[in-house]
Design an enzyme around this catalytic site. Structure first.
Site, mmCIF file in Angstrom:
data_model
loop_
_atom_site.group_PDB
_atom_site.id
_atom_site.type_symbol
_atom_site.label_atom_id
_atom_site.label_comp_id
_atom_site.label_asym_id
_atom_site.label_seq_id
_atom_site.Cartn_x
_atom_site.Cartn_y
_atom_site.Cartn_z
ATOM 1 N N HIS A 1 63.884 43.972 126.914
ATOM 2 C CA HIS A 1 62.552 43.325 126.740
ATOM 3 C C HIS A 1 61.579 43.095 127.617
ATOM 4 O O HIS A 1 60.701 43.600 127.631
ATOM 5 C CB HIS A 1 62.888 42.108 126.056
ATOM 6 C CG HIS A 1 61.606 41.195 125.580
ATOM 7 N ND1 HIS A 1 61.169 41.084 124.410
ATOM 8 C CD2 HIS A 1 60.987 40.362 126.552
ATOM 9 C CE1 HIS A 1 59.765 40.221 124.431
ATOM 10 N NE2 HIS A 1 59.917 39.869 125.918
ATOM 11 N N HIS B 1 53.517 40.938 124.070
ATOM 12 C CA HIS B 1 54.772 40.517 122.952
ATOM 13 C C HIS B 1 54.008 41.085 121.576
ATOM 14 O O HIS B 1 52.922 40.870 121.231
ATOM 15 C CB HIS B 1 54.747 39.099 122.769
ATOM 16 C CG HIS B 1 55.588 38.515 123.907
ATOM 17 N ND1 HIS B 1 55.513 37.243 124.482
ATOM 18 C CD2 HIS B 1 56.499 38.995 124.474
ATOM 19 C CE1 HIS B 1 56.240 37.054 125.527
ATOM 20 N NE2 HIS B 1 57.265 38.373 125.331
#
Lengths: 168, 82
Positions: free
Chosen positions: A119, A129
């Site tokens: 991530h 995001h």
């Protein structure tokens, strides 16, 4: 998927990374493997390559840190914020910081290092995001077995919109 | 006189919500809750922004669903640009 504001991206495809220190909670070989696998998540679908360096300055410097670690973004101890990373650029750009006070593992206990680093590397490469709950770039942690992990389409579309598709 | 437990919990919850919105939704640290911005409390506006991002029911109030998401372990990078 969402690009980081200003659309920062690496101008080179051949990037370098360096692991500055290791968490004592995992074997070094398991940390190396988790990071190598996390990098391949992105290199498998783009022309990007990552070469490990041992002691010189690298594009992506990866380190475990405690609380205030002099980047204006102090960690908060166990749980809460697990890690953060910086958008592409010189110096601290691209670097990944992991909260040493988390329980890092290579399986489903605590927080899986591979998932979290994969991530954060999305940020290192220019993604922000995503609000797709199934995306790797969704802000909250959720465990997936690393052996069964497939990069979701939302993330593939986002990173290929920045760097193009893999040459392979 | 000692603070009632409920009021103390409420204070802690509000502090937690403010910290979360300052960290991830660019809530300015020096905001004053009683000052209205365009007629809306800045904190409520940020709660709405966070609820929209996570696909929650947009109420502007830190309800249980919203608090549950806020308490999840997560990445330290903000959800919205600074």
């Amino acid at each position: 998927y969402v690009f980081t504001a200003g659309n920062p991206k690496w101008k080179r495809k051949n990037l370098t990374y360096r692991i500055l220190n290791y968490t004592p909670k995992m074997r070094r070989a398991d940390v190396d493997e988790a990071i190598r696998k996390a990098l391949s998540v992105w290199s498998n679908v783009t022309p990007l390559t990552f070469r490990k360096v041992e002691d010189s300055e690298a594009d992506i410097m990866i380190s475990f840190a405690y609380r205030d670690h002099r980047d204006n973004s102090p960690f908060d101890g166990p749980n809460g914020q697990l890690a953060h990373a910086f958008q592409p650029g010189e110096g601290i750009g691209g670097d990944v910081h992991l909260d040493e006070e988390e329980t890092w593992t290579k399986d489903g206990r605590g927080y899986n290092l591979f998932i979290v680093i994969a991530h954060e590397l999305g940020h290192s490469l220019g993604l922000s995001h995503s609000n797709d709950p199934g995306a790797l770039m969704y802000p909250t942690y959720s465990y997936t077995d690393p052996n069964e992990f497939l990069l979701p389409q939302d993330d593939i579309d986002g990173i290929q919109a920045i760097y193009g598709q893999s040459n392979a | 006189s000692p603070v009632a437990p409920e009021a103390e919990d409420e204070g802690k919850t509000l502090q937690f919500v403010e910290n979360y919105l300052q960290n991830f939704y660019n809530l300015q640290r020096k905001h004053h809750p009683h000052l209205k911005h365009n007629g809306e409390n800045p904190l409520a506006a940020k709660v709405k922004e966070m609820q929209e991002f996570f696909g929650l029911h947009v109420t502007g109030k830190p309800d249980l669903d919203t608090l549950e998401i806020m308490k999840k372990p997560r990445c330290g990078v903000p959800d919205v640009g600074q």
